[in-house]
Design a protein around this motif. Structure first.
Motif, PDB file in Angstrom:
ATOM      1  N   SER A   1       0.824  -1.205   0.000  1.00 25.00           N
ATOM      2  CA  SER A   1       0.000   0.000   0.000  1.00 25.00           C
ATOM      3  C   SER A   1       0.860   1.257   0.000  1.00 25.00           C
TER       4      SER A   1
ATOM      5  N   ARG B   1      -6.633   0.548   2.591  1.00 22.10           N
ATOM      6  CA  ARG B   1      -7.741  -0.406   2.511  1.00 22.10           C
ATOM      7  C   ARG B   1      -8.316  -0.541   1.105  1.00 22.10           C
ATOM      8  N   PRO B   2      -8.510   0.563   0.352  1.00 28.13           N
ATOM      9  CA  PRO B   2      -9.008   0.394  -1.036  1.00 28.13           C
ATOM     10  C   PRO B   2      -8.069  -0.457  -1.901  1.00 28.13           C
ATOM     11  N   ILE B   3      -6.753  -0.299  -1.690  1.00 26.99           N
ATOM     12  CA  ILE B   3      -5.789  -1.099  -2.448  1.00 26.99           C
ATOM     13  C   ILE B   3      -5.896  -2.567  -2.058  1.00 26.99           C
ATOM     14  N   HIS B   4      -6.072  -2.827  -0.745  1.00 20.61           N
ATOM     15  CA  HIS B   4      -6.252  -4.203  -0.287  1.00 20.61           C
ATOM     16  C   HIS B   4      -7.499  -4.822  -0.936  1.00 20.61           C
ATOM     17  N   ALA B   5      -8.571  -4.025  -1.022  1.00 19.41           N
ATOM     18  CA  ALA B   5      -9.826  -4.529  -1.575  1.00 19.41           C
ATOM     19  C   ALA B   5      -9.666  -4.905  -3.045  1.00 19.41           C
ATOM     20  N   VAL B   6      -8.962  -4.042  -3.802  1.00 22.48           N
ATOM     21  CA  VAL B   6      -8.732  -4.334  -5.220  1.00 22.48           C
ATOM     22  C   VAL B   6      -7.858  -5.584  -5.366  1.00 22.48           C
TER      23      VAL B   6
ATOM     24  N   GLN C   1      -9.091  -2.001  12.280  1.00 27.56           N
ATOM     25  CA  GLN C   1      -9.700  -2.300  10.993  1.00 27.56           C
ATOM     26  C   GLN C   1     -11.119  -2.807  11.171  1.00 27.56           C
TER      27      GLN C   1
END
Length: 300
Positions: A110, A223-228, A297
Motif C-alpha cells: 500500500s 484499505r481500497p488497495i487491499h480490496a482491489v 480495521q
C-alpha cells in the motif's frame, strides 16, 4: 538459466512483498536494457526505444496523460540508469524490511503504490499550476521508484523514529535523520535539472508520513488497495468444493485470548492502550501492534 526462472517463481510463490516489489523493478529494468541494446544494434538509433519509453513514462502534460492513464502506475516500476535503480532498491530493501516486519506485506505494498500515486499527482500539479514549472510541462516526463521508496522511508521513520542504522564511515544514525536528509535533498533539488522527480519525492514523503499517522489513529489508507488486490486474487483463485459437516461440541471462550490471526478481545485492546499511554507506541511488541491494527480495521 532454468534456476533463475525457478528463483523468480519461488519469490512470488513465497509471497514476500518486499522481494516481489524489488524483483518487478529489476525485471522491468533488465527488459528495457536488453530492448535498448537490440534496437540500437538493429536500427543504429535510440529513437524507437525512446518512443517505447514515452509510453511507460508519466507525462506532466494533462492532455497527454489522459491518453496514457496507465503511466501513473508504470512510471514507478521503471528505471533507465543502473545507479538509479541500485540506489532505489537498496533503500527500499533497508526501510521496507522495517515496514514489513512491523506492519506486514499488505501495508508495504500500500505504501509503495500510494507513494507512487502521490508522487505522480505532485508532479502533474506543480508542473501545471506553478508558473516556474509551467514552461517545462509540455515535454516533461518522469520515471523511477523514488517517490514510492521515499514514502516507505518516511513511513518507517515516522513509525520508529529512533530505529538505528549503522552507516558505513559514519556509524549509528537514527532513521529519522536519514529520512529528513532525503526530504531536504529533494527540496533542494526542486529547482534543479531533475525538478519534476524531486517534486514527486516530496509527494511520496508526505503520503508516507500521513499513512502512518492515520494508521496509528486506526484508519488504514491502504484499505481500497487491499480490496482491489483481494478482488483479483479471489477472481483467479481456484474454487474448492464446499463440504458441510455438523459437530456437536461445547465451546469455551476466554476474553483474555484470541486465536492466531483472529480478532483480539476488548480486554487485550485495553491492556495495549494502557501500555501506549504509559510508555508510548514504540514500546509495543510486533504482536501487540498487529492486534491493535486488526482491532482498528474491525472498527472501520
Amino acid at each position: 538459466m532454468t534456476s533463475i526462472f525457478d528463483d523468480i517463481r519461488n519469490a512470488f510463490r513465497l509471497r514476500n512483498a518486499l522481494n516481489q516489489l524489488i524483483l518487478i523493478n529489476v525485471i522491468v529494468f533488465v527488459v528495457l536494457l536488453l530492448l535498448r541494446v537490440i534496437l540500437r544494434i538493429s536500427t543504429h538509433s535510440d529513437d524507437v526505444f525512446e518512443t517505447i519509453l514515452d509510453y511507460i513514462a508519466m507525462p506532466a502534460n494533462p492532455s497527454v496523460l489522459l491518453t496514457r492513464p496507465w503511466t501513473i502506475f508504470t512510471y514507478f516500476f521503471t528505471h533507465r540508469e543502473f545507479f538509479h535503480i541500485i540506489f532505489n532498491m537498496l533503500n527500499l530493501y533497508w526501510f521496507g524490511m522495517i515496514i514489513r516486519e512491523y506492519l506486514g506485506d499488505k501495508k508495504l505494498v500500500s505504501l509503495y503504490l500510494l507513494g507512487g500515486l502521490a508522487g505522480g499527482i505532485f508532479f502533474v500539479l506543480f508542473y501545471n499550476l506553478i508558473p516556474y514549472y509551467q514552461t517545462r510541462a509540455i515535454f516533461a516526463t518522469m520515471i523511477g521508484a523514488s517517490a514510492s521508496v521515499l514514502a516507505v522511508t518516511v513511513a518507517a521513520a515516522t513509525l520508529l523514529p529512533n530505529y538505528t542504522f549503522n552507516l558505513l564511515f559514519i556509524g549509528p544514525v537514527k532513521i529519522k535523520f536519514i529520512a529528513a536528509f532525503f526530504v531536504l535533498l529533494s527540496i533542494s533539488g526542486a529547482i534543479g535539472d531533475n525538478a519534476g522527480g524531486n517534486l514527486a519525492h516530496l509527494g511520496g514523503a508526505l503520503i508516507g508520513f500521513i499513512f502512518i499517522k492515520q494508521l496509528q489513529r486506526g484508519k488504514d489508507l491502504g484499505r481500497p488497495i487491499h480490496a482491489v488486490g483481494d478482488f483479483f486474487q479471489n477472481l483467479f483463485k481456484p474454487r474448492v468444493p464446499m463440504k458441510v459437516t455438523y459437530k456437536n461440541q461445547s465451546r469455551t471462550t476466554s476474553v483474555f485470548s484470541s486465536s492466531p490471526g483472529g480478532e483480539p478481545s476488548q480486554t487485550e485492546i485495553d491492556i495495549i492502550l494502557d501500555k501506549i499511554s504509559r510508555s508510548g507506541y514504540e514500546s509495543l511488541s510486533k504482536d501487540e501492534k498487529q492486534k491493535l491494527f486488526r482491532a482498528s480495521q474491525k472498527k472501520d
